[in-house]
Scaffold this motif. Structure first.
Motif, PDB file in Angstrom:
ATOM      1  N   ALA A 236      43.874  39.621  55.172  1.00 13.17           N
ATOM      2  CA  ALA A 236      43.353  39.157  54.022  1.00 13.17           C
ATOM      3  C   ALA A 236      43.367  40.173  53.107  1.00 13.17           C
ATOM      4  N   GLU A 237      44.020  41.302  52.730  1.00 10.62           N
ATOM      5  CA  GLU A 237      44.139  42.395  52.592  1.00 10.62           C
ATOM      6  C   GLU A 237      45.169  41.671  50.997  1.00 10.62           C
ATOM      7  N   LEU A 238      46.199  40.545  51.399  1.00 13.63           N
ATOM      8  CA  LEU A 238      47.189  39.769  50.973  1.00 13.63           C
ATOM      9  C   LEU A 238      47.112  38.828  50.644  1.00 13.63           C
ATOM     10  N   ARG A 239      45.964  38.415  51.301  1.00 12.11           N
ATOM     11  CA  ARG A 239      45.528  37.246  51.063  1.00 12.11           C
ATOM     12  C   ARG A 239      44.589  37.453  49.646  1.00 12.11           C
ATOM     13  N   SER A 240      44.365  38.546  49.609  1.00 13.27           N
ATOM     14  CA  SER A 240      42.995  38.154  48.237  1.00 13.27           C
ATOM     15  C   SER A 240      44.273  39.413  47.086  1.00 13.27           C
ATOM     16  N   LEU A 241      44.813  39.547  47.220  1.00 13.72           N
ATOM     17  CA  LEU A 241      45.936  40.126  46.807  1.00 13.72           C
ATOM     18  C   LEU A 241      46.795  38.517  45.520  1.00 13.72           C
ATOM     19  N   LEU A 242      47.246  38.326  46.759  1.00 15.60           N
ATOM     20  CA  LEU A 242      47.709  37.297  45.830  1.00 15.60           C
ATOM     21  C   LEU A 242      47.398  35.713  45.700  1.00 15.60           C
ATOM     22  N   ALA A 243      45.794  36.036  45.600  1.00 17.03           N
ATOM     23  CA  ALA A 243      45.255  34.709  45.783  1.00 17.03           C
ATOM     24  C   ALA A 243      45.369  33.712  44.503  1.00 17.03           C
ATOM     25  N   PRO A 244      45.318  34.642  43.465  1.00 15.71           N
ATOM     26  CA  PRO A 244      45.959  33.039  42.335  1.00 15.71           C
ATOM     27  C   PRO A 244      47.093  32.566  42.819  1.00 15.71           C
ATOM     28  N   TRP A 245      48.520  33.326  43.080  1.00 13.93           N
ATOM     29  CA  TRP A 245      49.771  32.829  43.209  1.00 13.93           C
ATOM     30  C   TRP A 245      49.264  31.550  44.560  1.00 13.93           C
ATOM     31  N   ILE A 246      48.537  31.917  44.979  1.00 15.69           N
ATOM     32  CA  ILE A 246      48.581  31.014  46.486  1.00 15.69           C
ATOM     33  C   ILE A 246      47.180  29.907  45.972  1.00 15.69           C
ATOM     34  N   GLU A 247      46.571  29.853  44.867  1.00 14.95           N
ATOM     35  CA  GLU A 247      45.306  28.442  44.811  1.00 14.95           C
ATOM     36  C   GLU A 247      46.145  27.992  43.891  1.00 14.95           C
ATOM     37  N   GLN A 248      47.354  29.025  42.977  1.00 16.08           N
ATOM     38  CA  GLN A 248      48.193  28.020  42.487  1.00 16.08           C
ATOM     39  C   GLN A 248      49.534  26.817  43.029  1.00 16.08           C
ATOM     40  N   THR A 249      49.648  27.396  44.135  1.00 12.75           N
ATOM     41  CA  THR A 249      50.692  26.483  45.018  1.00 12.75           C
ATOM     42  C   THR A 249      49.841  25.744  45.886  1.00 12.75           C
ATOM     43  N   GLY A 250      48.979  26.043  45.815  1.00  7.24           N
ATOM     44  CA  GLY A 250      48.026  25.483  47.157  1.00  7.24           C
ATOM     45  C   GLY A 250      47.964  25.839  48.355  1.00  7.24           C
ATOM     46  N   ASP A 251      49.403  26.187  48.670  1.00  9.09           N
ATOM     47  CA  ASP A 251      50.313  26.009  50.415  1.00  9.09           C
ATOM     48  C   ASP A 251      49.372  27.692  51.024  1.00  9.09           C
ATOM     49  N   ALA A 252      48.295  27.403  51.428  1.00 16.64           N
ATOM     50  CA  ALA A 252      48.359  28.807  52.401  1.00 16.64           C
ATOM     51  C   ALA A 252      49.024  29.142  53.281  1.00 16.64           C
ATOM     52  N   SER A 253      50.277  28.237  53.295  1.00 15.76           N
ATOM     53  CA  SER A 253      50.868  28.754  54.332  1.00 15.76           C
ATOM     54  C   SER A 253      52.143  29.183  54.538  1.00 15.76           C
ATOM     55  N   LEU A 254      52.190  29.491  53.253  1.00 13.43           N
ATOM     56  CA  LEU A 254      52.912  30.020  53.123  1.00 13.43           C
ATOM     57  C   LEU A 254      53.947  31.626  53.281  1.00 13.43           C
ATOM     58  N   PRO A 255      54.845  31.076  54.153  1.00  9.69           N
ATOM     59  CA  PRO A 255      55.571  32.477  54.438  1.00  9.69           C
ATOM     60  C   PRO A 255      55.899  33.978  53.392  1.00  9.69           C
ATOM     61  N   LEU A 256      54.404  34.877  53.998  1.00  6.14           N
ATOM     62  CA  LEU A 256      54.307  35.879  53.171  1.00  6.14           C
ATOM     63  C   LEU A 256      55.360  37.522  53.486  1.00  6.14           C
ATOM     64  N   PRO A 257      54.851  38.032  52.856  1.00  6.11           N
ATOM     65  CA  PRO A 257      56.431  39.838  54.010  1.00  6.11           C
ATOM     66  C   PRO A 257      55.045  40.674  54.059  1.00  6.11           C
ATOM     67  N   ALA A 258      55.272  41.311  54.982  1.00  7.63           N
ATOM     68  CA  ALA A 258      54.438  42.131  54.807  1.00  7.63           C
ATOM     69  C   ALA A 258      54.033  43.513  53.761  1.00  7.63           C
ATOM     70  N   VAL A 259      53.106  43.990  53.346  1.00  8.96           N
ATOM     71  CA  VAL A 259      53.430  45.042  52.385  1.00  8.96           C
ATOM     72  C   VAL A 259      52.749  46.591  53.100  1.00  8.96           C
ATOM     73  N   ILE A 260      53.339  47.037  52.515  1.00  8.10           N
ATOM     74  CA  ILE A 260      52.808  48.753  52.651  1.00  8.10           C
ATOM     75  C   ILE A 260      52.821  49.285  51.881  1.00  8.10           C
ATOM     76  N   GLU A 261      51.556  50.422  51.414  1.00  2.97           N
ATOM     77  CA  GLU A 261      50.862  51.028  50.145  1.00  2.97           C
ATOM     78  C   GLU A 261      51.671  52.373  50.710  1.00  2.97           C
ATOM     79  N   VAL A 262      52.231  52.460  49.882  1.00  2.00           N
ATOM     80  CA  VAL A 262      52.296  54.109  50.122  1.00  2.00           C
ATOM     81  C   VAL A 262      52.390  55.385  49.023  1.00  2.00           C
ATOM     82  N   HIS A 263      51.016  56.589  49.817  1.00  2.00           N
ATOM     83  CA  HIS A 263      50.906  57.707  48.805  1.00  2.00           C
ATOM     84  C   HIS A 263      51.875  58.863  49.349  1.00  2.00           C
TER      85      HIS A 263
END
Lengths: 308, 222
Positions: free
Chosen positions: A97-124
């Motif tokens: 959900a966090e990832l899709r929220s982060l990428l929402a602008p791009w996902i909405e542009q392509t209209g393809d919700a089934s794009l394979p997404l990489p895992a993203v790790i936030e490191v502090h």
């Protein structure tokens, strides 16, 4: 015989009245406290943006559920390395959900919700350390194509801004100190002028320069200490309010940033003011007193040089 | 004791008005000297040099064994504590009581307050002002102020006592008592120089004299 009060003719209460100087030193201390607070805040934000909580490194792992070079999935292997690496405070894998929220602008542009997404790790990472470069070969080995991004452009700009703010704060403190020194010098010279006959007399009776300058310096040092204390106390509520307003920017996590403050809890009050700021407020009165003492010593000794 | 050799002094520095020219003197310990001369002769300038109020423009000044021109400021301060001065204008501090004015030199020497009180009461009894200890100088007559100034100058038993017209405001009886005290102090080892242009008192109390005129020494009677 009745015991009498000590009088040496300098009458410093007349020469250096107790209202004028403390008030001016209090005003100077107040301004110095604000400038120092600005400097400390800028330093804190600079640390946060360049090394601390604000310096986030992202690790992208393509094909996270594919098998890794060793055992288990690629994402599990990467997380395992990050979890045990020195200098890393947290390594949080963004949820779907966090990832899709982060990428929402791009996902909405392509209209393809089934794009394979990489895992993203936030490191502090720990302040002042950058543990990622030595880890990169190991991560590449178990998860080829892994990407480590540390967007330093903005943090570098913000750090430069913070450094400028610190320099401005330092300059302000120096200007305030210079004005304070001039005020003390002027007050001391006026006091010397007021009591010049008495000073000339006790000088001719064998008073050492150190005695006369010491008496003036003790009086001015005490008045400056009182003024510094007043300035610190006057600055405290304003700094508490500003620290409270700035707290969300200094928070490590979103939860901390949005948590309401318990106004009845003394510990909460102590927590909202950076410790460096509290120490600075405590140090300000003795620093004002010492500045007054030293300035007066030098002013009086220079003035006494006109006497043989 | 003090020694002056070829001492000159000009008001306002070397380019100023000459007040003393080429004065040489040698006054041993325990000696009494009158300092004579008309107004403007340089008596007060000589006393100012001896009381370390001003520095000679030229020459050598040695007071109580200390070469003044070469001495450090702290040494001069210590030397001043051994010199008592009765100024013509008294120089009493108007916002201090008589007691505090007289106690001032002892307080600057950090003596104990009990000892100071004892000394002040004794000397004020001697000058006859033991009942005016709490008065302010401006509440006193000229003669009383002069006696307070004398008390302040002698309370710490100086090795060198300088007095500028000390009998000016005193009546004959008080002047006589003062002169007797000066002679007693000289017997005890204090070197004393008294400036005056009161010929009557000089004739009444004969003693060696230094005479100045127009800044020059015209005679040094022994």
């Amino acid at each position: 015989m009745a015991r009498r009060r000590y009088h040496d003719g300098l009458a410093l209460h007349q020469a250096l009245p107790g209202q004028f100087l403390p008030f001016l030193v209090a005003a100077m201390s107040f301004l110095a406290a604000l400038a120092l607070a600005g400097g400390i805040a800028a330093h804190g934000l600079s640390q946060r943006w360049t090394h601390g909580a604000g310096a986030v490194t992202t690790v992208q792992v393509p094909g996270p559920d594919d098998p890794a070079a060793g055992t288990g999935t690629r994402i599990a292997a990467v997380q395992d390395i990050l979890a045990h690496a020195p200098g890393i405070i947290t390594a949080h894998r963004l949820s779907d959900a966090e990832l899709r929220s982060l990428l929402a602008p791009w996902i909405e542009q392509t209209g393809d919700a089934s794009l394979p997404l990489p895992a993203v790790i936030e490191v502090h990472t720990t302040a002042g350390q950058d543990p990622m470069p030595p880890l990169l070969p190991r991560l590449e080995a178990i998860a080829p194509g892994v990407m480590v991004e540390h967007d330093s452009v903005w943090s570098d700009r913000l750090a430069a801004l913070a450094a400028s703010l610190q320099a401005c704060a330092l300059l302000s403190v120096m200007i305030v100190m210079t004005v304070a020194v001039c005020v003390v010098m002027a007050a001391t010279r006026a006091g010397l002028q007021t009591r010049r006959q008495a000073i000339a007399l006790i000088h001719s009776l064998g008073a050492m320069d150190s005695y006369i300058s010491g008496r003036f310096a003790s009086r001015v040092g005490l008045l400056a200490l009182v003024g510094g204390l007043g300035g610190s106390l006057a600055a405290l509520p304003m700094l508490l309010a500003m620290s409270h307003l700035a707290a969300p920017f200094a928070a490590v996590t979103d939860a901390q940033a949005t948590a309401p403050m318990d106004w009845r809890d003394p510990a909460a009050w102590a927590d909202i003011v950076p410790h460096a700021l509290l120490w600075m407020l405590l140090a300000l009165p003795p620093a004002a007193g010492m500045t007054g003492w030293v300035t007066t010593q030098l002013t009086v000794r220079a003035w006494l040089r006109r006497l043989p | 004791m003090f020694r002056l050799h070829d001492v000159s002094y000009a008001h306002g520095g070397n380019a100023g008005v000459a007040a003393l020219s080429h004065i040489s003197l040698d006054v041993p310990q325990g000696e009494f000297r009158w300092l004579l001369g008309p107004s403007g002769a340089g008596k007060s300038s000589l006393l100012s040099i001896l009381s370390l109020e001003v520095q000679a423009s030229a020459g050598m000044v040695e007071i109580l064994g200390v070469p003044v021109m070469q001495a450090r400021r702290s040494s001069l301060a210590r030397l001043r504590r051994r010199i008592g001065t009765v100024w013509q204008d008294f120089r009493l501090l108007p916002d201090l009581s008589v007691f505090d004015n007289v106690a001032l030199p002892l307080r600057l020497q950090h003596r104990a307050e009990d000892e100071i009180a004892h000394e002040v009461h004794a000397i004020m009894k001697w000058v006859g002002l033991e009942n005016r200890l709490d008065a302010r100088p401006l509440q006193l007559s000229g003669g009383e102020q002069q006696r307070v100034a004398i008390a302040r100058a002698v309370i710490y038993r100086p090795a060198l006592l300088l007095a500028d017209e000390p009998t000016n405001a005193l009546d004959e009886r008080q002047a006589g008592r003062l002169m007797a005290m000066f002679h007693r102090l000289a017997e005890l080892g204090t070197t004393i120089v008294v400036a005056t242009h009161n010929d009557a008192i000089v004739e009444k109390y004969p003693a060696p004299a230094i005479e100045l005129a127009h800044g020059h020494m015209v005679r040094d009677y022994r």
